[in-house]
Write a protein that holds these residues in place. Structure first.
Motif, PDB file in Angstrom:
ATOM      1  N   ARG A 301       0.875  -1.320   0.161  1.00  0.00           N
ATOM      2  CA  ARG A 301       0.072   0.259   0.155  1.00  0.00           C
ATOM      3  C   ARG A 301       0.826   1.290  -0.110  1.00  0.00           C
ATOM      4  N   VAL A 302       1.975   1.206   0.802  1.00  0.00           N
ATOM      5  CA  VAL A 302       2.849   2.350   0.904  1.00  0.00           C
ATOM      6  C   VAL A 302       3.456   2.563  -0.606  1.00  0.00           C
ATOM      7  N   VAL A 303       3.938   1.520  -1.176  1.00  0.00           N
ATOM      8  CA  VAL A 303       4.562   1.515  -2.396  1.00  0.00           C
ATOM      9  C   VAL A 303       3.551   2.258  -3.425  1.00  0.00           C
ATOM     10  N   ALA A 304       2.338   1.855  -3.464  1.00  0.00           N
ATOM     11  CA  ALA A 304       1.481   2.134  -4.442  1.00  0.00           C
ATOM     12  C   ALA A 304       1.074   3.922  -4.214  1.00  0.00           C
ATOM     13  N   ALA A 305       1.099   4.102  -2.705  1.00  0.00           N
ATOM     14  CA  ALA A 305       0.577   5.540  -2.446  1.00  0.00           C
ATOM     15  C   ALA A 305       1.871   6.473  -2.741  1.00  0.00           C
ATOM     16  N   ALA A 312       5.916  13.282   0.457  1.00  0.00           N
ATOM     17  CA  ALA A 312       5.102  12.861   1.692  1.00  0.00           C
ATOM     18  C   ALA A 312       3.851  12.674   1.628  1.00  0.00           C
ATOM     19  N   VAL A 313       3.217  11.549   2.278  1.00  0.00           N
ATOM     20  CA  VAL A 313       1.647  11.250   1.953  1.00  0.00           C
ATOM     21  C   VAL A 313       1.211  10.853   3.227  1.00  0.00           C
ATOM     22  N   MET A 314      -0.137  11.022   3.491  1.00  0.00           N
ATOM     23  CA  MET A 314      -0.860  10.341   4.699  1.00  0.00           C
ATOM     24  C   MET A 314      -1.535   9.108   4.317  1.00  0.00           C
ATOM     25  N   GLU A 320       3.867   8.938   5.581  1.00  0.00           N
ATOM     26  CA  GLU A 320       4.878   7.982   4.752  1.00  0.00           C
ATOM     27  C   GLU A 320       5.784   8.961   3.681  1.00  0.00           C
ATOM     28  N   ASP A 321       6.938   8.661   3.805  1.00  0.00           N
ATOM     29  CA  ASP A 321       7.973   9.491   2.994  1.00  0.00           C
ATOM     30  C   ASP A 321       9.064   8.515   2.198  1.00  0.00           C
ATOM     31  N   ASP A 322       9.933   9.089   1.676  1.00  0.00           N
ATOM     32  CA  ASP A 322      11.047   8.334   1.152  1.00  0.00           C
ATOM     33  C   ASP A 322      11.701   7.266   1.838  1.00  0.00           C
ATOM     34  N   ALA A 323      11.787   7.709   2.988  1.00  0.00           N
ATOM     35  CA  ALA A 323      12.652   6.778   4.205  1.00  0.00           C
ATOM     36  C   ALA A 323      11.464   5.435   4.393  1.00  0.00           C
ATOM     37  N   LEU A 325       9.196   4.421   2.644  1.00  0.00           N
ATOM     38  CA  LEU A 325       8.969   3.683   1.478  1.00  0.00           C
ATOM     39  C   LEU A 325      10.243   2.530   1.544  1.00  0.00           C
ATOM     40  N   LYS A 326      11.419   2.971   1.670  1.00  0.00           N
ATOM     41  CA  LYS A 326      12.675   2.265   1.849  1.00  0.00           C
ATOM     42  C   LYS A 326      12.519   1.161   2.774  1.00  0.00           C
TER      43      LYS A 326
END
Ligand SMILES: CC(=O)SCCNC(=O)CCNC(=O)[C@H](O)C(C)(C)COP(=O)(O)OP(=O)(O)OC[C@H]1O[C@@H](n2cnc3c(N)ncnc32)[C@H](O)[C@@H]1OP(=O)(O)O
Ligand SMILES: CC(=O)C(=O)O
Ligand SMILES: [Mg+2]
Length: 355
Positions: A301-305, A312-314, A320-323, A325-326
């Motif tokens: 879900r995070v990858v898709a978002a 950054a997204v909520m 959630e942000d670049d970090a 995501l990693k």
């Protein structure tokens, strides 16, 4: 102190030896299952275990009786020669470098079954000099035996000096595949006062403050992890060197609940696997060291978002942000590696629906 230049680091250490790898392959190794090749009942079970466990390890060191050392070595040669290991890796734990058996262990195993051996586990490693010794000897023996690809080295962290030198050990050779915690020998070497093989100790605890100043009243006790410091130090050393960290043995075979807890702590801290001493520990390790369906669902879900992976997204009230995501990609990548060798996991992960 003189250091090798990068070009020398990746040159074979003997004429005719295979070229060292530039990257250690990320082969799943959730459970490294130990067996004593001199024990006929255990040895007989090995062929049927192929495909059910990521690594089968023929143990020659501690837990093999002195009188059986030669039988264990010869038993491992026989099993390796007669068995098709398919997707399962074959490792061995050789005797310690100061023992009367290790030279013959290496000569016999590399020249007779070198092409079947993926990794040699070296016990009681004190510093990079131990790895350098095995590195050169393996190259000489690979050349002698006509071995086509380099055999990798795995060190056990089980001496105080080894822990102090863990970063140098991790990067001592391009053969270094990984490091495991050796809690039993390490406890003895450090003069810790636990007599258990891994796991916690009820005396190592933190106690809740007294309520209303009553020191004798009911106070919750939180048992602490004796191995946290060493595992964290080992994980950092391995990650920095591009190799793989592992928990080690959990000796209370009957306490499958505490084994699972210890394994999961190691998984969460960054370890990729653990040891299995008894068949019943394999299922626990395979489960704990595979990301859960919930983890993969969230990670996808995070990858898709995250779209292109920046910004950054909520999501469910959390940033959630670049970090982050990693972090999620660590789990997604691991799931893909495991699904490639484990059809049941593939089915499980493929069935996940991301809403
Ligand atoms: C600190 C360190 O260095 S840890 C690493 C060194 N230690 C080891 O490698 C220990 C490996 N494990 C063992 O030696 C054994 O599992 C023991 C001694 C712990 C327990 O053995 P047992 O008392 O025989 O266990 P148990 O009776 O439950 O075994 C059930 C069956 O599984 C077999 N079995 C037990 N352990 C293993 C194993 N590791 N691999 C394959 N088969 C095994 C037994 O031979 C037995 O077979 P059977 O049904 O044909 O009789
Ligand atoms: C793993 C090991 O060899 C030890 O704990 O001593
Ligand atoms: Mg040991």
């Amino acid at each position: 102190m003189s250091h090798k230049s990068p070009k020398d680091f990746f040159a074979p250490l003997a004429v005719g030896a295979p070229a060292p790898l530039r990257e250690i392959p990320a082969r799943p190794s959730r459970a490294i299952h130990f067996f004593d090749p001199s024990n006929p009942k255990m040895a007989a079970k090995v062929p049927a275990m192929v495909g059910t466990v990521d690594v089968l390890l023929g143990n020659l060191e501690d837990a093999v009786k002195a009188d059986n050392k030669v039988a264990a070595r010869e038993g491992l040669v026989k099993i390796a020669s007669e068995t098709d290991f398919g997707p399962t890796q074959l490792w061995t734990r050789i005797n310690s470098l100061d023992s009367p058996w290790v030279l013959d262990d290496l000569i016999t195993l590399v020249t007779e079954i070198g092409d079947k051996l993926d990794v040699v586990m070296v016990p009681k490693v004190q510093g990079p000099e131990d790895i350098h010794y095995v590195d050169r000897l393996l190259a000489q023996l690979e050349a002698k035996g006509g071995v086509q690809r380099p055999i990798l080295i795995h060190a056990i962290l089980e001496t105080a000096r080894g822990v102090a030198n863990v970063e140098e050990i991790a990067s001592a050779s391009p053969r270094m595949q990984g490091i495991s915690l050796g809690p039993a020998d390490l406890a003895a070497d450090r003069k810790m006062k636990t007599t258990r093989v891994g796991g916690g100790h009820p005396g190592y605890l933190v106690r809740q403050d007294p309520v209303d100043g009553d020191i004798h009243g009911q106070r919750t006790v939180f048992q602490q992890d004796l191995w946290h410091y060493t595992i964290a130090k080992m994980v950092d050393a391995c990650a920095a060197a591009g190799i793989y960290p592992y928990y080690g043995p959990f000796g209370d075979i009957t306490d499958v609940v505490a084994a699972e807890d210890q394994f999961r702590n190691a998984f969460l801290l960054g370890c990729v696997g653990t040891w299995s001493l008894h068949p019943k520990q394999i299922e626990i390790a395979n489960r704990v060291f595979s990301p859960s369906v919930e983890d993969i669902k969230h990670a996808r879900r995070v990858v898709a978002a995250m779209g292109d992976g920046t910004g950054a997204v909520m999501l469910d009230g959390k940033m959630e942000d670049d970090a982050s995501l990693k972090q999620c990609l660590v789990l997604v990548d691991l799931a893909e590696e495991l699904a490639a060798i484990d059809p049941k996991l593939k089915e499980l992960y493929d069935a996940i629906e991301v809403d």
